[in-house]
Motif scaffolding. Structure first.
Motif, PDB file in Angstrom:
ATOM      1  N   PRO A 111       0.891  -1.286   0.172  1.00 21.05           N
ATOM      2  CA  PRO A 111       0.068  -0.102  -0.013  1.00 21.05           C
ATOM      3  C   PRO A 111       0.871   1.164  -0.061  1.00 21.05           C
ATOM      4  O   PRO A 111       1.899   1.323   0.700  1.00 21.05           O
ATOM      5  N   ALA A 112       0.299   2.324  -0.537  1.00 15.39           N
ATOM      6  CA  ALA A 112       0.820   3.723  -0.749  1.00 15.39           C
ATOM      7  C   ALA A 112       0.374   4.332   0.646  1.00 15.39           C
ATOM      8  O   ALA A 112       1.346   5.216   1.208  1.00 15.39           O
ATOM      9  N   ALA A 113      -0.553   4.013   1.149  1.00 15.19           N
ATOM     10  CA  ALA A 113      -1.093   4.897   2.434  1.00 15.19           C
ATOM     11  C   ALA A 113      -2.085   3.906   2.903  1.00 15.19           C
ATOM     12  O   ALA A 113      -2.975   3.279   2.363  1.00 15.19           O
ATOM     13  N   ILE A 114      -2.399   4.129   4.403  1.00 11.98           N
ATOM     14  CA  ILE A 114      -3.276   3.773   5.306  1.00 11.98           C
ATOM     15  C   ILE A 114      -3.972   4.931   5.756  1.00 11.98           C
ATOM     16  O   ILE A 114      -3.451   5.721   6.410  1.00 11.98           O
ATOM     17  N   THR A 115      -5.391   4.914   5.413  1.00 11.52           N
ATOM     18  CA  THR A 115      -5.937   6.068   5.850  1.00 11.52           C
ATOM     19  C   THR A 115      -7.124   5.478   7.031  1.00 11.52           C
ATOM     20  O   THR A 115      -7.440   4.367   7.272  1.00 11.52           O
ATOM     21  N   PRO A 116      -7.193   6.468   7.987  1.00 16.11           N
ATOM     22  CA  PRO A 116      -8.020   6.169   9.227  1.00 16.11           C
ATOM     23  C   PRO A 116      -9.698   6.264   8.984  1.00 16.11           C
ATOM     24  O   PRO A 116      -9.918   6.630   7.959  1.00 16.11           O
ATOM     25  N   VAL A 117     -10.222   5.609   9.966  1.00 16.74           N
ATOM     26  CA  VAL A 117     -11.776   5.715  10.155  1.00 16.74           C
ATOM     27  C   VAL A 117     -11.836   7.179  10.717  1.00 16.74           C
ATOM     28  O   VAL A 117     -10.987   7.361  11.773  1.00 16.74           O
ATOM     29  N   PHE A 118     -12.777   8.009  10.580  1.00 14.42           N
ATOM     30  CA  PHE A 118     -13.062   9.192  11.107  1.00 14.42           C
ATOM     31  C   PHE A 118     -14.392   9.084  11.873  1.00 14.42           C
ATOM     32  O   PHE A 118     -15.386   8.694  11.371  1.00 14.42           O
ATOM     33  N   PHE A 119     -14.359   9.774  12.893  1.00 16.76           N
ATOM     34  CA  PHE A 119     -15.494  10.010  13.895  1.00 16.76           C
ATOM     35  C   PHE A 119     -15.838  11.409  14.077  1.00 16.76           C
ATOM     36  O   PHE A 119     -14.719  12.265  14.067  1.00 16.76           O
ATOM     37  N   ASN A 120     -17.205  11.828  14.228  1.00 14.81           N
ATOM     38  CA  ASN A 120     -17.237  13.280  14.595  1.00 14.81           C
ATOM     39  C   ASN A 120     -17.318  13.351  15.946  1.00 14.81           C
ATOM     40  O   ASN A 120     -16.885  12.507  16.578  1.00 14.81           O
ATOM     41  N   GLN A 121     -17.563  14.618  16.305  1.00 16.58           N
ATOM     42  CA  GLN A 121     -17.642  14.970  17.719  1.00 16.58           C
ATOM     43  C   GLN A 121     -18.374  14.013  18.612  1.00 16.58           C
ATOM     44  O   GLN A 121     -18.488  13.863  19.701  1.00 16.58           O
ATOM     45  N   ASN A 122     -19.323  13.456  18.104  1.00 14.28           N
ATOM     46  CA  ASN A 122     -20.345  12.714  18.588  1.00 14.28           C
ATOM     47  C   ASN A 122     -19.972  11.094  18.583  1.00 14.28           C
ATOM     48  O   ASN A 122     -20.933  10.164  18.926  1.00 14.28           O
ATOM     49  N   MET A 123     -18.749  10.915  18.283  1.00 14.57           N
ATOM     50  CA  MET A 123     -17.976   9.360  17.833  1.00 14.57           C
ATOM     51  C   MET A 123     -19.185   9.077  16.736  1.00 14.57           C
ATOM     52  O   MET A 123     -19.342   7.613  16.954  1.00 14.57           O
ATOM     53  N   GLU A 124     -19.742   9.570  15.919  1.00 15.11           N
ATOM     54  CA  GLU A 124     -20.577   8.867  14.868  1.00 15.11           C
ATOM     55  C   GLU A 124     -19.582   8.703  13.550  1.00 15.11           C
ATOM     56  O   GLU A 124     -18.861   9.462  13.300  1.00 15.11           O
ATOM     57  N   THR A 125     -19.768   7.704  12.667  1.00 10.71           N
ATOM     58  CA  THR A 125     -18.686   7.297  12.015  1.00 10.71           C
ATOM     59  C   THR A 125     -18.956   8.161  10.609  1.00 10.71           C
ATOM     60  O   THR A 125     -20.076   8.330  10.302  1.00 10.71           O
ATOM     61  N   LEU A 126     -18.021   8.822  10.064  1.00 11.57           N
ATOM     62  CA  LEU A 126     -18.138   9.552   8.822  1.00 11.57           C
ATOM     63  C   LEU A 126     -17.818   8.819   7.678  1.00 11.57           C
ATOM     64  O   LEU A 126     -16.786   7.935   7.643  1.00 11.57           O
ATOM     65  N   PRO A 127     -18.585   9.056   6.745  1.00 12.44           N
ATOM     66  CA  PRO A 127     -18.116   8.442   5.325  1.00 12.44           C
ATOM     67  C   PRO A 127     -16.562   9.083   4.577  1.00 12.44           C
ATOM     68  O   PRO A 127     -16.438  10.062   4.304  1.00 12.44           O
ATOM     69  N   SER A 128     -16.145   8.121   4.780  1.00 11.49           N
ATOM     70  CA  SER A 128     -14.371   8.449   4.562  1.00 11.49           C
ATOM     71  C   SER A 128     -14.026   7.468   3.351  1.00 11.49           C
ATOM     72  O   SER A 128     -12.775   7.715   2.914  1.00 11.49           O
ATOM     73  N   LEU A 129     -14.724   6.483   3.059  1.00 14.93           N
ATOM     74  CA  LEU A 129     -14.242   5.607   1.973  1.00 14.93           C
ATOM     75  C   LEU A 129     -14.771   6.140   0.417  1.00 14.93           C
ATOM     76  O   LEU A 129     -16.061   6.507   0.499  1.00 14.93           O
ATOM     77  N   ARG A 130     -13.775   6.489  -0.261  1.00 14.54           N
ATOM     78  CA  ARG A 130     -13.868   6.921  -1.648  1.00 14.54           C
ATOM     79  C   ARG A 130     -14.110   5.788  -2.710  1.00 14.54           C
ATOM     80  O   ARG A 130     -12.871   5.226  -2.805  1.00 14.54           O
TER      81      ARG A 130
END
Length: 309
Positions: free
Chosen positions: A130-149
């Motif tokens: 892999p060129a990079a490993i990207t994180p899972v993102f949470f918002n301030q309420n610890m809800e998962t944000l859509p970060s897979l493109r």
């Protein structure tokens, strides 16, 4: 492009640079200064106290001097820009200044909520390299944000689709690009890919260009649940997808080559063409090295065979 930054090295770096001749550092962490100075100092304090890796801070020369950050944090290396600049240029500077095998880019408005180093480094040693490993993102309420493109074309336009990533441990989920440039990078691969294109001015187009290049050249971007960041003041992430100077450079690299019967064929993707880049890079270098094409990425993307609109 000429460097527009200067570096203030941390106090241990002379000894560490000498020892690095014999022992390569595994990881460097770099904080992008994007919020209030209180957020930045809290972020620096946390990483210095909790992770035993060399720390780099990317900020403005003016802020560095105003708040005496060099005196307050002699154990951090500072990369100082005179003026605001693009995320890509900042990350390129990190890759140039750090000398670890990997570097991880974070922001001062995020908290690290998951970091399983053993699984993350194992993922970076995957056979796909892999060129990079990207994180899972949470918002301030610890809800998962859509970060897979997911790669997608709407007519002639690049319009990646967004999905929230699973939070399972140790599983690699393909991603088209590192959202906001955040994540853990293979430094040697990053430099081999020539990093981010500083002639692209918009962050969205800049990071997408890099991610697409990596995927096309056979070094994918993955997201893994063992690396996670929380935005402590954001409910959502909104990317600025508006047109910008240099965005045709992204289109030209992404869509000028079609792979047919195992051969790369070159054709301009109109109307989004950077003619100079097409002539000097795509036709002379990229056509010989590219291992797949964007259309195959769309077709073969896991759970992503959604075609075009």
């Amino acid at each position: 492009m000429l460097n527009r930054y200067r570096t203030v090295q941390r106090r241990q770096d002379m000894g560490m640079r000498m020892s690095s001749l014999y022992r390569q550092q595994q990881l460097a962490i770099a904080i992008l200064d994007v919020a209030e100075v209180e957020d930045l100092t809290a972020c620096i304090d946390w990483y210095l106290e909790n992770l035993n890796f060399s720390l780099h801070v990317v900020t403005l020369q003016e802020r560095f001097e105003q708040f005496n950050l060099g005196e307050k944090y002699p154990d951090a290396t500072f990369i100082l820009f005179k003026n605001l600049t693009s995320v890509g240029e900042q990350i390129n500077a990190i890759a140039n200044v750090s000398y670890a095998s990997y570097f991880m880019v974070v922001r001062s408005d995020t908290q690290l909520v998951s970091f399983d180093g053993e699984k993350i480094f194992r993922a970076m040693e995957d056979v796909n390299r892999p060129a990079a490993i990207t994180p899972v993102f949470f918002n301030q309420n610890m809800e998962t944000l859509p970060s897979l493109r997911v790669p997608f074309l709407s007519g002639r336009e690049l319009r990646p689709l967004s999905f929230p990533p699973p939070q399972d441990s140790g599983i690699l989920h393909p991603n088209l690009y590192p959202l906001m440039g955040l994540g853990l990078y293979d430094r040697a691969l990053f430099q081999r890919m020539r990093g981010f294109d500083e002639e692209i001015l918009g962050e969205y187009w800049q990071v997408m260009d890099y991610g697409i290049r990596c995927n096309l050249f056979g070094n994918p971007v993955f997201t893994i649940g063992d690396l996670a960041f929380r935005f402590f003041e954001k409910h959502s992430i909104i990317e600025d997808t508006s047109e910008c100077d240099g965005m045709n450079r992204c289109y030209t690299r992404a869509l000028s080559i079609q792979r047919i019967a195992g051969k790369n064929l070159v054709q301009k993707w109109k109307p989004y063409v950077d003619r100079e880049l097409f002539k000097t890079e795509v036709k002379t270098k990229q056509v010989m090295l590219q291992k797949t094409d964007f259309f195959t990425l769309m077709k073969d993307w896991p759970n992503g065979d959604i075609g075009n609109e």
